[in-house]
Scaffold this motif. Sequence first.
Motif, PDB file in Angstrom:
ATOM      1  N   LEU A   1      13.884 -44.894  -8.167  1.00 20.76           N
ATOM      2  CA  LEU A   1      14.756 -44.015  -7.628  1.00 20.76           C
ATOM      3  C   LEU A   1      13.780 -42.597  -7.777  1.00 20.76           C
ATOM      4  N   THR A   2      13.413 -42.188  -6.593  1.00 17.98           N
ATOM      5  CA  THR A   2      12.892 -40.598  -6.515  1.00 17.98           C
ATOM      6  C   THR A   2      13.281 -40.031  -5.076  1.00 17.98           C
ATOM      7  N   ARG A   3      12.539 -38.952  -4.946  1.00 21.87           N
ATOM      8  CA  ARG A   3      13.040 -38.299  -3.741  1.00 21.87           C
ATOM      9  C   ARG A   3      11.989 -37.783  -2.972  1.00 21.87           C
ATOM     10  N   LEU A   4      12.149 -37.448  -1.691  1.00 21.82           N
ATOM     11  CA  LEU A   4      11.145 -37.218  -0.958  1.00 21.82           C
ATOM     12  C   LEU A   4      10.799 -35.955  -0.597  1.00 21.82           C
ATOM     13  N   ILE A   5       9.631 -35.402  -1.033  1.00 22.86           N
ATOM     14  CA  ILE A   5       9.547 -33.764  -1.050  1.00 22.86           C
ATOM     15  C   ILE A   5       8.898 -33.320   0.269  1.00 22.86           C
TER      16      ILE A   5
ATOM     17  N   VAL B   1      11.779 -27.734  -2.006  1.00 19.53           N
ATOM     18  CA  VAL B   1      12.361 -28.741  -2.972  1.00 19.53           C
ATOM     19  C   VAL B   1      13.524 -28.343  -3.331  1.00 19.53           C
ATOM     20  N   SER B   2      13.950 -27.026  -3.531  1.00 16.50           N
ATOM     21  CA  SER B   2      15.150 -26.432  -4.253  1.00 16.50           C
ATOM     22  C   SER B   2      16.194 -26.100  -3.224  1.00 16.50           C
TER      23      SER B   2
ATOM     24  N   ASP C   1      16.617 -26.699 -10.507  1.00 14.40           N
ATOM     25  CA  ASP C   1      15.849 -27.688 -10.149  1.00 14.40           C
ATOM     26  C   ASP C   1      14.529 -27.610 -10.745  1.00 14.40           C
TER      27      ASP C   1
END
Length: 353
Positions: free
Chosen positions: A4-8, A236-237, A193
Amino acid sequence: MPVLTRLIPSPLVVDIRPGALDDLGYVLADERISQSGKLAVAVSGGSGAKLRERIAPSLPGATWFEVGGGTIDDAVRLASDIKAGHYDAIVGLGGGKIIDCAKFAAARVGLPLVAVATNLAHDGLCSPVATLDNDAGRGSYGVPNPIAVVIDLNVIREAPVRFVRSGIGDVISNISAVADWELANRVKGEKVDGLAAAMARQAGEAVLRHPGGVGDDAFLQVLAEALVLTGIAMSVSGDSRPSSGACHEINHAFDLLFPKRAAAHGEQCGLGAAFAMYLRGAHEESANMAQVLRRHGLPVLPEEIGFTPDEFVRAVEYAPQTRPGRYTILEHLDLKTDQIKDVYADYVKAIGS
């Protein structure tokens, strides 16, 4: 186990080095940016015109658009002019006003933006925000991040040194802004964040602790990278929280109360950050920040940018009104006029002359 990651959201290309402008054509030839070579290039009539002569031969498919200023009307007009053509991308070539106009226009017509910065005055060159003057004063408009950022350090050195100093003040103020964010978390339960905060804080610390000066390529490299990282931290935030706290509220107060006398954005933010750090009891950090700002030729007292102590006190008192809903050390302490005067007197003694 699933990963599980997030795309930046970040640029495909970040090219920061001496001579980067000479390779702009190669960057733009990337098929992810432009397949046909048809580009809309926004420039100013001043320094942009000189750079146009230099790089136009490498961009034979480009159409050039001169931007008159940094207002919302300028940005809307640019978008309207670009909409009439069929372009792959928009290139903003110039300082903050040009890039912000190009950002807004790119968002309006649905095209990617390539930011080619000619100075390092503030962190807006890679941020998801376009700051434009409007009838009410100045507004911030959400826009996508640039798809590429190109910064030629040779071009940066040709700009007035005050622009570099302003960028220093803006990025160092991240340290105070993140401290305000963490305060809002402790007192109000506002979510921080962690990745955005880490990126913004380390960008500020890298500049604060670098031994070099405004004439050194090594220092300019770190400063440019720090400004880009700050912009990505805001993406990102999802807002300006990683780089905007009491420091920027004080800056906005100067702009609103004294619009014809306001200094450069980063000069006011650096001063605001040093004072905000003192307000929160971080006296040693405040003194160190003031020392570094002074070393780079930045103001740490209002008199150094043409304001009286009483005008500074007025700006500090008014500052919370500039960002309703944002919680910083100013909202936390809720100081009255006489209290601000007393703390300011202590701040002056603490940082020395």
